[in-house]
Scaffold this motif. Structure first.
Motif, PDB file in Angstrom:
ATOM      1  N   TRP A  81      36.520 -21.690 -65.428  1.00 29.46           N
ATOM      2  CA  TRP A  81      36.952 -21.791 -63.989  1.00 29.46           C
ATOM      3  C   TRP A  81      36.206 -23.462 -64.028  1.00 29.46           C
ATOM      4  O   TRP A  81      37.409 -24.145 -63.583  1.00 29.46           O
ATOM      5  N   ASN A  82      35.150 -24.228 -64.193  1.00 33.69           N
ATOM      6  CA  ASN A  82      34.746 -25.207 -64.058  1.00 33.69           C
ATOM      7  C   ASN A  82      35.399 -26.184 -65.130  1.00 33.69           C
ATOM      8  O   ASN A  82      34.969 -27.519 -64.586  1.00 33.69           O
ATOM      9  N   HIS A  83      36.242 -25.970 -65.748  1.00 30.68           N
ATOM     10  CA  HIS A  83      36.823 -27.022 -67.054  1.00 30.68           C
ATOM     11  C   HIS A  83      37.536 -27.314 -66.305  1.00 30.68           C
ATOM     12  O   HIS A  83      38.258 -27.203 -65.737  1.00 30.68           O
ATOM     13  N   PRO A  84      37.290 -29.432 -66.730  1.00 29.82           N
ATOM     14  CA  PRO A  84      38.703 -30.215 -65.728  1.00 29.82           C
ATOM     15  C   PRO A  84      39.850 -29.722 -66.177  1.00 29.82           C
ATOM     16  O   PRO A  84      40.836 -30.458 -65.876  1.00 29.82           O
ATOM     17  N   SER A  91      43.969 -24.432 -60.243  1.00 25.19           N
ATOM     18  CA  SER A  91      42.656 -24.614 -60.355  1.00 25.19           C
ATOM     19  C   SER A  91      41.606 -25.022 -59.473  1.00 25.19           C
ATOM     20  O   SER A  91      41.505 -25.772 -58.362  1.00 25.19           O
ATOM     21  N   THR A  92      40.395 -24.014 -59.599  1.00 24.44           N
ATOM     22  CA  THR A  92      39.478 -23.993 -58.252  1.00 24.44           C
ATOM     23  C   THR A  92      37.822 -24.186 -59.576  1.00 24.44           C
ATOM     24  O   THR A  92      37.848 -24.032 -60.194  1.00 24.44           O
ATOM     25  N   SER A  93      36.635 -25.067 -58.082  1.00 24.30           N
ATOM     26  CA  SER A  93      35.544 -24.926 -59.423  1.00 24.30           C
ATOM     27  C   SER A  93      34.508 -24.998 -58.308  1.00 24.30           C
ATOM     28  O   SER A  93      34.735 -25.388 -56.650  1.00 24.30           O
ATOM     29  N   TRP A 307      39.774 -24.768 -52.966  1.00 26.64           N
ATOM     30  CA  TRP A 307      39.653 -26.045 -52.773  1.00 26.64           C
ATOM     31  C   TRP A 307      38.305 -27.028 -52.455  1.00 26.64           C
ATOM     32  O   TRP A 307      39.233 -28.226 -51.457  1.00 26.64           O
ATOM     33  N   HIS A 380      43.222 -35.691 -56.805  1.00 26.74           N
ATOM     34  CA  HIS A 380      43.990 -34.315 -56.939  1.00 26.74           C
ATOM     35  C   HIS A 380      45.324 -34.409 -56.298  1.00 26.74           C
ATOM     36  O   HIS A 380      46.110 -34.224 -57.945  1.00 26.74           O
ATOM     37  N   SER A 465      39.980 -29.244 -59.949  1.00 32.10           N
ATOM     38  CA  SER A 465      38.809 -29.143 -60.264  1.00 32.10           C
ATOM     39  C   SER A 465      37.908 -30.023 -60.030  1.00 32.10           C
ATOM     40  O   SER A 465      38.218 -31.145 -60.099  1.00 32.10           O
ATOM     41  N   ARG A 467      35.701 -31.652 -61.232  1.00 34.37           N
ATOM     42  CA  ARG A 467      35.696 -32.684 -62.111  1.00 34.37           C
ATOM     43  C   ARG A 467      37.035 -33.764 -63.382  1.00 34.37           C
ATOM     44  O   ARG A 467      36.031 -34.182 -64.114  1.00 34.37           O
ATOM     45  N   VAL A 468      37.700 -32.908 -62.473  1.00 32.69           N
ATOM     46  CA  VAL A 468      38.529 -33.678 -63.043  1.00 32.69           C
ATOM     47  C   VAL A 468      38.768 -35.266 -63.414  1.00 32.69           C
ATOM     48  O   VAL A 468      38.363 -35.582 -61.927  1.00 32.69           O
TER      49      VAL A 468
END
Ligand SMILES: *Cc1c(COP(=O)(O)O)cnc(C)c1O
Length: 493
Positions: A81-84, A91-93, A307, A380, A465, A467-468
């Motif tokens: 889930w943390n993957h960008p 998408s949540t991280s 988010w 985002h 994310s 990290r995105v």
């Protein structure tokens, strides 16, 4: 190896320190190298089960070996889930600082039932939820309570609405009564399934949930709501609650909360606003217009775990009057009676013990600052719009819904793919889009999910994310176009 001199008790401090440092290094490496993992776990169902011993170890094991098994067995079974490039669902991280919050919460292991059993949790929860209230621009009369998920927050809100309808359900229940009319809860046809589950759980039954038609932007039509309520009243039913959504699950559409609030006021109905996903963006000043009217709600649910970079789980239910929840749920057993005049978390829901969840949100807000959080959410939303622009400017793809927040709904539209015209039936187009999505997901390079809009298979791309970056959107755009070319080449013409 003995844990301590008598072989009893907890892990010795020295050992804890050593493994603890290893574990932090492990997590730091994980976050650093996360893009090397496939987004979706590539295991076959039951692979992990088959590789784990069926019975527990009789003898103590070294924790180092347990940690090694995390690499060998658990990691392959993780969907990251943390993957960008996780763009599916929403998408949540988590943030790193959120992980610190979870660690300390576990260390304290407090059960926040009474103020006395956990003053830190009781008071920090009030303070942090008031910070968040200010960040989102909600009026002062809103007071919040933390639950695990939006599903549970909404269930509590509907229970409070039912109690306010004055049918004595708390004491007399709903079964075996013939003095109880059919109660009605209203939402749009695009509502999250958690509302269906809540009416099931509360014994209202699915029949009580009336879903109101939407316009072509997937927004509830307020006039249809008013008509439905009139019709139900005529039939002798008892409307209790309306649930508009700001940021629906399929398309992130925005129901007209202000108009719905007028209707709730007119008929004396509880107004519960589900903004589990998009509520976070209320901290961005220019996004406030999406929330117009929510200040008139009886209750609002927003999920910082979705988010706001806070690890799962942490959902907040804000109420105009938190005592409504107390009316529905407070029940103080003799052994829980205390003398302090304080707020006891257990009075506001079905749980007795509650996790110290406020700590991680406090960490997150302090570490990033409100401005830092706003900047990340803005980015985002910018990235989702950038992607939507690419879709709109291409001849192969089309947008399927507006992009108010950071979710793009789109699909291959059946037009020309580089070489020449293509021509597909509706069914073929659905299949083609599904194959494109499946191929990308199977590759592990990115994760997309889908919805159906007016019978059309629609791809959903969510940006959320921590990290995105823009390059991740470029990557998924290339994957989509490569897959499109491959699928069209393979499809019968
Ligand atoms: C995600 C979501 C929910 C459910 O959230 P949980 O916390 O997983 O229960 C409910 N409503 C909306 C609008 C959502 O986006």
């Amino acid at each position: 190896m003995n844990r301590s001199s008598d072989g009893l008790g907890d892990m010795p401090a020295e050992e804890f320190r050593r493994h603890g440092h290893d574990l932090i290094d492990w997590i730091a490496n994980y976050f650093e190298n996360i893009e090397g993992f496939p987004v979706l776990s590539q295991i076959e169902p039951n692979w992990l089960k088959k590789n784990l011993p069926a019975s527990p170890p009789a003898q103590a094991e070294d924790f180092g070996e347990v940690l090694a098994d995390v690499d060998r067995l658990i990691l392959p079974a993780v969907t990251h889930w943390n993957h960008p490039s996780f763009h599916g669902l929403f998408s949540t991280s988590t943030s790193s600082v959120g992980v610190f919050g979870e660690m300390l919460t576990a260390a304290f292991d407090m059960k926040a039932m009474l103020w006395r059993t956990s003053p830190a949790s009781a008071e920090l929860e009030d303070v942090v939820l008031d910070w968040l209230r200010q960040m989102m621009g909600l009026p002062e009369h809103f007071e919040g309570i933390i639950y695990d998920t939006a599903s549970v927050s909404t269930m509590h809100a509907i229970a409070a609405a039912r109690e306010r309808a004055n049918m004595r359900v708390r004491d007399e229940g709903m079964s075996g009564r013939d003095d109880l009319p059919l109660m009605r809860v209203y939402s749009s046809e695009h509502v999250h399934s958690s509302i269906d589950k809540a009416v099931i759980t509360l014994g209202l039954g699915l029949r009580s949930l009336r879903k109101i038609e939407c316009n072509d932007r997937y927004e509830m039509i307020a006039d249809k709501l008013a008509e439905a309520i009139e019709e139900d009243l005529e039939a002798g039913y008892l409307p209790i609650c309306v649930i508009p959504t700001v940021g629906t699950t399929s398309t992130s559409s925005v129901d007209p909360v202000d108009a719905v609030a007028d209707i709730c006021e007119k008929f004396g109905l509880w107004l519960h606003v589900d903004t589990a996903y998009a509520g976070s963006t209320a901290i961005i000043p220019e996004f406030r217009p999406f929330f117009k009217g929510w200040e008139r709600a009886d209750s609002i649910v927003v999920n910082p775990h979705k988010w706001l970079f806070t690890p799962f789980d942490l959902s907040v239910l804000y109420c105009r009057n938190l005592d409504d929840l107390k009316q529905a749920f407070s029940l103080v057993a003799e052994y829980l009676k205390t003398s302090e005049d304080v707020k006891n978390g257990m009075d506001y829901g079905i749980q007795l013990g509650r996790r110290f969840r406020a700590l991680k949100l406090w960490f997150v807000i302090r570490y990033f600052g409100v401005e830092g959080m706003i900047a990340r959410l803005r980015e985002h939303c910018r990235l989702a719009r950038l992607f939507a622009g690419w879709v709109e400017n291409s001849r192969d793809w089309e947008m399927m819904a507006p992009v108010p927040f950071a979710l793009a709904c789109f699909r291959y539209c059946g037009g020309r793919v580089s070489k020449g015209l293509t021509h597909y039936s509706d069914d073929e187009l659905n299949t083609l889009n599904e194959h494109i999505m499946d191929a990308i997901n199977a590759s592990g390079e990115a994760y997309l999910s889908h919805t159906k809009l007016n019978g059309k298979f629609t791809l959903r791309l969510s940006v959320g994310s921590i990290r995105v970056e823009e390059r991740h959107l470029e990557k998924v755009w290339k994957l989509l176009n490569d897959q499109l070319a491959a699928q069209v080449a393979a499809a019968p013409q």
